[in-house]
Write a protein that holds these residues in place. Structure first.
Motif, short mmCIF file in Angstrom:
data_model
loop_
_atom_site.label_atom_id
_atom_site.label_comp_id
_atom_site.label_asym_id
_atom_site.label_seq_id
_atom_site.Cartn_x
_atom_site.Cartn_y
_atom_site.Cartn_z
N LEU A 92 -3.90 -0.35 8.86
CA LEU A 92 -4.78 0.81 9.01
C LEU A 92 -4.07 2.09 8.57
O LEU A 92 -4.69 2.97 7.95
CB LEU A 92 -5.23 0.93 10.47
CG LEU A 92 -6.17 -0.17 10.98
CD1 LEU A 92 -6.45 0.02 12.47
CD2 LEU A 92 -7.48 -0.18 10.20
N ASP A 93 -2.79 2.19 8.88
CA ASP A 93 -2.03 3.38 8.46
C ASP A 93 -1.98 3.46 6.93
O ASP A 93 -2.10 4.57 6.36
CB ASP A 93 -0.61 3.32 9.02
CG ASP A 93 -0.58 3.49 10.54
OD1 ASP A 93 -1.58 3.97 11.11
OD2 ASP A 93 0.45 3.13 11.14
N ARG A 94 -1.79 2.33 6.27
CA ARG A 94 -1.75 2.33 4.81
C ARG A 94 -3.09 2.79 4.24
O ARG A 94 -3.15 3.61 3.31
CB ARG A 94 -1.41 0.93 4.30
CG ARG A 94 -1.52 0.78 2.79
CD ARG A 94 -1.10 -0.62 2.34
NE ARG A 94 -1.35 -0.79 0.91
CZ ARG A 94 -2.46 -1.29 0.40
NH1 ARG A 94 -3.46 -1.67 1.22
NH2 ARG A 94 -2.62 -1.40 -0.90
N LEU A 95 -4.18 2.28 4.81
CA LEU A 95 -5.52 2.67 4.34
C LEU A 95 -5.78 4.15 4.59
O LEU A 95 -6.41 4.83 3.76
CB LEU A 95 -6.59 1.81 5.02
CG LEU A 95 -6.55 0.32 4.71
CD1 LEU A 95 -7.60 -0.42 5.52
CD2 LEU A 95 -6.75 0.06 3.22
N ALA A 96 -5.30 4.66 5.72
CA ALA A 96 -5.49 6.09 6.03
C ALA A 96 -4.75 6.96 5.01
O ALA A 96 -5.26 8.01 4.59
CB ALA A 96 -5.00 6.38 7.44
N ALA A 97 -3.57 6.53 4.61
CA ALA A 97 -2.81 7.31 3.63
C ALA A 97 -3.53 7.32 2.28
O ALA A 97 -3.60 8.36 1.60
CB ALA A 97 -1.41 6.72 3.48
N ILE A 98 -4.07 6.18 1.88
CA ILE A 98 -4.83 6.12 0.62
C ILE A 98 -6.06 7.01 0.71
O ILE A 98 -6.38 7.74 -0.24
CB ILE A 98 -5.22 4.67 0.31
CG1 ILE A 98 -3.98 3.82 0.03
CG2 ILE A 98 -6.19 4.62 -0.88
CD1 ILE A 98 -4.27 2.33 -0.09
N THR B 156 -12.14 -6.96 0.45
CA THR B 156 -11.89 -6.09 -0.70
C THR B 156 -11.48 -4.68 -0.26
O THR B 156 -10.64 -4.05 -0.92
CB THR B 156 -13.11 -6.02 -1.62
OG1 THR B 156 -14.22 -5.45 -0.93
CG2 THR B 156 -13.49 -7.41 -2.12
N PHE B 157 -12.05 -4.19 0.81
CA PHE B 157 -11.67 -2.86 1.30
C PHE B 157 -10.19 -2.81 1.67
O PHE B 157 -9.52 -1.78 1.49
CB PHE B 157 -12.51 -2.48 2.51
CG PHE B 157 -13.85 -1.87 2.18
CD1 PHE B 157 -14.27 -1.71 0.88
CD2 PHE B 157 -14.71 -1.46 3.20
CE1 PHE B 157 -15.50 -1.15 0.57
CE2 PHE B 157 -15.94 -0.89 2.92
CZ PHE B 157 -16.34 -0.74 1.61
N LEU B 158 -9.68 -3.92 2.21
CA LEU B 158 -8.29 -3.91 2.67
C LEU B 158 -7.29 -3.91 1.53
O LEU B 158 -6.10 -3.68 1.75
CB LEU B 158 -8.05 -5.11 3.60
CG LEU B 158 -8.88 -5.12 4.89
CD1 LEU B 158 -8.52 -6.31 5.75
CD2 LEU B 158 -8.72 -3.82 5.68
N ASN B 159 -7.75 -4.15 0.31
CA ASN B 159 -6.86 -4.00 -0.84
C ASN B 159 -6.48 -2.54 -1.07
O ASN B 159 -5.43 -2.24 -1.65
CB ASN B 159 -7.54 -4.53 -2.10
CG ASN B 159 -7.68 -6.03 -2.11
OD1 ASN B 159 -6.91 -6.74 -1.49
ND2 ASN B 159 -8.68 -6.52 -2.83
N GLY B 160 -7.35 -1.61 -0.66
CA GLY B 160 -7.07 -0.18 -0.78
C GLY B 160 -7.69 0.50 -1.98
O GLY B 160 -7.71 1.73 -2.05
N ASP B 161 -8.21 -0.27 -2.95
CA ASP B 161 -8.75 0.34 -4.16
C ASP B 161 -9.99 1.18 -3.91
O ASP B 161 -10.28 2.10 -4.68
CB ASP B 161 -9.13 -0.74 -5.19
CG ASP B 161 -7.96 -1.64 -5.55
OD1 ASP B 161 -6.81 -1.19 -5.44
OD2 ASP B 161 -8.20 -2.79 -5.93
#
Length: 444
Positions: free
Chosen positions: A24-30, A98-103
């Motif tokens: 979740l932290d990675r996705l928040a940064a993206i 697919t959302f968890l890939n971050g794109d």
């Protein structure tokens, strides 16, 4: 199930989901980067512009605030029949994957909304048919209508790519593998009960093809030895069982690999890659479509061979048993009508084998002028699996009756049949027996 990375998402699983904090932290940064880039005001397709033929229209700030929600509302034009719940859940899980890939650059809040929707069990009604466009925006608009709090870019992200077809295909890979095991078990039973010569299933016959060699070994183990075969060669439908089922297994593996590529690849458009928005064609789905079609053809062939073996099982010249596997041929018709049902089912199955991606048509004033219909392809696969199971049940009932008439014990893998099918001593409505086999022994 704790999700630590995107690949942990299993569209065939029914377990509750929880996303690990580091992910979740990675996705928040993206997401923070995405919002900073959007603040620059450069045109971004579907975010501060219209979509399709309207992509040249720039949206005002006020229009952008409602645009992402409107993208879903205006495209929910589908209707019944609806997907069954397990496939609807697979669509949602595919989108999450697919959302968890971050794109996509969506917010943690949207990801958590999606997780809550999946865990709630209150699944949306998603049309099974009529995607009719590049990608699958119509069924996805229905799938994500309940997600009402959408920020910049999140509506178009929900509609992008082919996550629904991919999630459903992943589910059907699991089902197809179980079906392949059933095909092996039933074919081995047929080989055993007619006393087929075991030579075609020997180790040497699988040279140069590991998948075939493994399938032949399974058939030989399940059928058991035959010291005195009834003839030098059994009918072709018995002899080719290994080749037929090995091809099904290869086709399943090919589709599984295509599912992995679709999940791991770039599916969003525009995708946020390397700090900028990039228009992509991840929605096209020809890879997934082609391998769905390939598996449908493999299953259709397997069903036809199964129906052929069933017909041979009704023939005393092949089995040495009473005609049509009737206890009293003449006064009783035996299982001849069971074969007729298998014939009708294979006829329907053949009609699913037309390549899905053939027959494109322009939409959106020519902006979308090519489709692969991956949504329809995976729907055809679901139907092909169902119909192949039905034919397999017909053959299984005949194998069971043949063992009974031959006064031979059922092989261990077929013992469960006797638990749900009473002894067949006279004609009766065999449709009820087939239904019990489909609901128990041949579980989907």
């Amino acid at each position: 199930m704790l999700i630590n990375q995107a690949s942990d998402v299993d569209p065939s699983s029914a377990l509750p989901l929880q996303i690990a904090e580091p992910l979740l932290d990675r996705l928040a940064a993206i997401r923070a980067d995405v919002l900073r880039t959007l603040a620059g005001g450069e045109p971004v397709y579907g975010v501060n512009t219209g979509m399709g033929a309207m992509s040249k229209v720039r949206l005002t700030e006020a229009e952008q605030r409602v645009h992402q929600r409107n993208l879903l509302l205006g495209r929910a034009v589908g209707g019944p029949p609806w997907l069954p719940d397990d496939e609807a859940r697979a669509v949602l899980l595919g989108r999450l994957r697919t959302f968890l890939n971050g794109d996509s650059g969506v917010s943690v809040e949207l990801v958590q909304q999606l997780v809550a929707l999946i865990n709630s069990g209150d699944l949306p009604r998603i049309p099974a048919e009529g995607a009719g466009s590049a990608g699958e925006i119509i069924p996805l608009a229905h799938a994500f209508g309940p997600l009402v709090e959408l920020g910049p870019k999140e509506g178009i992200a929900l509609l992008a790519g082919i996550p629904g077809a991919t999630g459903r295909a992943a589910l059907h890979v699991v089902r197809a593998r179980r079906l392949a095991d059933h095909l092996t078990t039933v074919a081995a039973g047929a080989i055993a009960v007619v006393g087929a010569n075991r030579a075609p299933y020997g180790v040497g016959a699988g040279r140069g093809d590991d998948v075939l060699a493994e399938e032949l070994a399974r058939l030989l183990e399940l059928a058991g030895p035959e010291d005195a075969p009834r003839g030098l060669q059994a009918p072709v439908s018995f002899r080719v069982a290994g080749q037929v089922i090995a091809h099904v297994r290869r086709s399943i593996a090919d589709l599984d690999a295509a599912v992995g590529r679709a999940f791991d690849g770039v599916t969003d458009s525009p995708a946020y890659l390397g700090g900028e928005f990039v228009g992509t064609a991840g929605f096209h789905g020809i890879d997934l479509t082609a391998y769905c079609d390939h598996l449908v053809v493999a299953l259709a062939h397997a069903a036809e061979v199964s129906a052929a073996r069933l017909h041979r099982l009704l023939d005393p010249a092949v089995t040495g048993l009473p005609a049509q596997l009737a206890r009293e041929p003449g006064p009783q018709a035996g299982l001849v009508a069971v074969h007729k049902r298998a014939v009708a089912t294979t006829h329907r199955l053949r009609r699913l084998t037309l390549p899905t991606a053939i027959g494109t048509a322009e939409t959106s004033n020519g902006q979308e002028d090519v489709q692969t219909f991956s949504w329809e392809a995976v729907g055809n696969l679901a139907e092909a699996i169902r119909l192949t199971r039905e034919v397999t049940a017909c053959e299984l009932l005949a194998v069971y009756q043949a063992f009974t008439l031959a006064d031979r014990p059922l092989p261990p893998r077929l013992q469960a049949v006797a638990d749900v099918v009473p002894p067949i001593d006279a004609d009766r409505p065999f449709g009820a027996d087939l239904t019990r086999l489909l609901e128990t022994v041949l579980e989907p």
